[in-house]
Design an enzyme around this catalytic site. Structure first.
Site: not given
Ligand SMILES: C[S@@+](CC[C@H](N)C(=O)[O-])C[C@H]1O[C@@H](n2cnc3c(N)ncnc32)[C@H](O)[C@@H]1O
Length: 437
Positions: A271, A300, A324, A367, A394
């Site tokens: 992040q 994710y 991931e 995410d 995002c």
């Protein structure tokens, strides 16, 4: 004419310059204007101002185009929201991701709120009142400066360090980035002369140890790097065509999140805002509301940020799987979760993983990158998750699309919070709690 510094990238030199008055914001950080009956999306502008703007679309296709895209050249009548830019060297096109640096910070959040509401409305998301949608500042972020813990710099063929113009190959001298964390600015990379063959430089300012510099170039020899004294004990690595080579220090850095410490690759995802990891881990932990014994997927998952936090609640009887796609991040997730009871890490595509999990999960946090989760994953989750889904996004446009699909599949929005984790840019981060309707 307002005394606003303006610059047009050489790349965009070809299009006509038009005079337009902007109205409302549009997705992507632009503002809507009209010119001879056609919609024009103007970058580098603000709501309700008159500007001259250069059209950046291919001149040969302009006549038939439904809309044009343009870049502000000069401001004739400024918006009430316009302020002197926090980064004058970046020019009007906001090189390096500061495309709203000329808009007052509270106005940036108001405009981002309008855009988010509009996107949800257009996608026909109906289960959450639009009036309750609000972009909040990150806690303790007074001026939106010094937050960026990851910065990429470009290097031109003469070895000058700067940043690329928007949609351009041109490298501009930009001075030190005021959005960058102090530890990155202290490296003074824009006045450093990198070894010949350097194409880009990544700078990383982790919360728990020394900064890191990754020097990128296909043919770079790690032996050619001499480290300036001013870099203190920074980690230094070279990324060339054969991989990542540590020159000094390590290929990972440590990030502190609350009372936990995670290992993160110097080249991998983390992040970007200095407070984002802690803030999002707190919000996700609370919103997911996992109980001891729950089974949870962290899709994710990166290096396991959310799984590390959630595993503390679900405990030995529960199960948290961080999923991931990137192998290197997946390995670091394994390392970070080694001491977390009931937690494990899988390297897999998120959708492939969920497709295989016929037993389902009690709760899921996802995410995804800007492309969002997509219809297949949302439909699978709508079937296979028993209690709650927390969607961290995002990119509001793909989030709105995915939320509409979830609603069609019988889920509703229980809560939605949006955060300004990218001040002076149009980007925001949104966290949505979904439950079965
Ligand atoms: C926005 S990041 C979030 C990472 C993590 N949740 C965090 O906050 O640190 C998105 C992550 O998804 C990974 N990713 C991208 N596409 C993927 C896919 N199809 N399946 C699984 N992971 C993927 C990326 O490598 C990246 O680590």
């Amino acid at each position: 004419m307002a005394a606003v510094e303006s610059r047009t990238s050489e790349q965009h030199g070809g299009g006509p310059v038009i005079t337009v008055t902007t109205t409302v914001p549009a997705a992507g950080g632009t503002f809507v204007a009209r010119h001879e009956g056609r919609v024009v999306f103007v970058r580098g502008s603000a709501p309700h101002e008159t500007v001259t703007a250069r059209v950046i679309d291919d001149p040969s296709g302009l006549d038939g185009a439904r809309f044009w895209r343009a870049e502000t050249v000069d401001v004739l009548e400024p918006s009430v929201d316009r302020v002197p830019t926090v980064w004058p060297e970046a020019g009007t096109d906001g090189v390096g991701g500061a495309d709203w640096a000329h808009i007052a910070l509270p106005a940036q959040r108001r405009i981002a709120t309008d855009v988010l509401r509009e996107l949800l409305q257009r996608a026909k998301v109906t289960s959450f009142p639009l009036d309750d949608v609000q972009v909040e500042p990150a806690p303790h972020d007074e001026d939106g400066l010094g937050w960026r813990t990851r910065v990429r710099l470009a290097v031109d063929e003469r070895g000058r360090v700067g940043m690329r113009g928007w949609r351009s190959h041109e490298v501009r001298p930009v001075g030190e980035n005021p959005l960058a964390a102090p530890a990155i600015r202290a490296l003074a990379l824009t006045s450093w002369t990198p070894p010949a063959g350097t194409e880009a430089i990544d700078a990383v300012a982790p919360s728990a140890d020394e900064p890191a510099v990754v020097i990128i170039g296909r043919d770079l020899d790690p032996g050619d790097v001499s480290i300036p004294e001013g870099w203190g004990a920074a980690h230094v690595a070279v990324q060339n065509s054969s991989g990542l080579h540590v020159v000094r220090g390590a290929e990972t850095v440590r990030e502190r999140v609350g009372d936990q410490e995670l290992v993160v690759g110097v080249t991998g995802f983390w992040q970007v805002h200095r407070d984002a990891a802690s803030l999002l881990a707190d919000v996700v932990e609370r919103d997911l509301a996992a109980r001891p014994g729950d089974s949870v997927w962290d899709l994710y998952g990166g290096v396991g940020l959310f799984a590390a936090r959630i595993g503390r609640t679900t405990g030995l009887d529960g199960e948290v799987v961080s999923v991931e796609g990137n192998k290197r991040a997946g390995r670091l997730a394994q390392q970070n979760l080694a001491d977390v009871p009931g937690a494990s890490a899988r390297t897999s595509d998120a959708t492939d993983f969920v497709r295989e999990q016929r037993r389902g999960a009690d709760r899921v946090v996802l995410d995804p990158p800007r492309a969002g989760a997509g219809a297949e994953l949302i439909e699978l989750l709508a079937e296979r998750v028993r209690e709650r889904i927390v969607y961290v996004s995002c990119e509001p446009s793909t989030l709105a699309r995915d939320l509409a699909i979830a609603e069609q599949k019988g889920w509703r929005i229980e809560d939605l919070r949006a955060f300004d984790l990218y001040p002076h840019t149009h980007h925001i981060e949104t966290v949505v709690v979904l439950e079965r309707d």
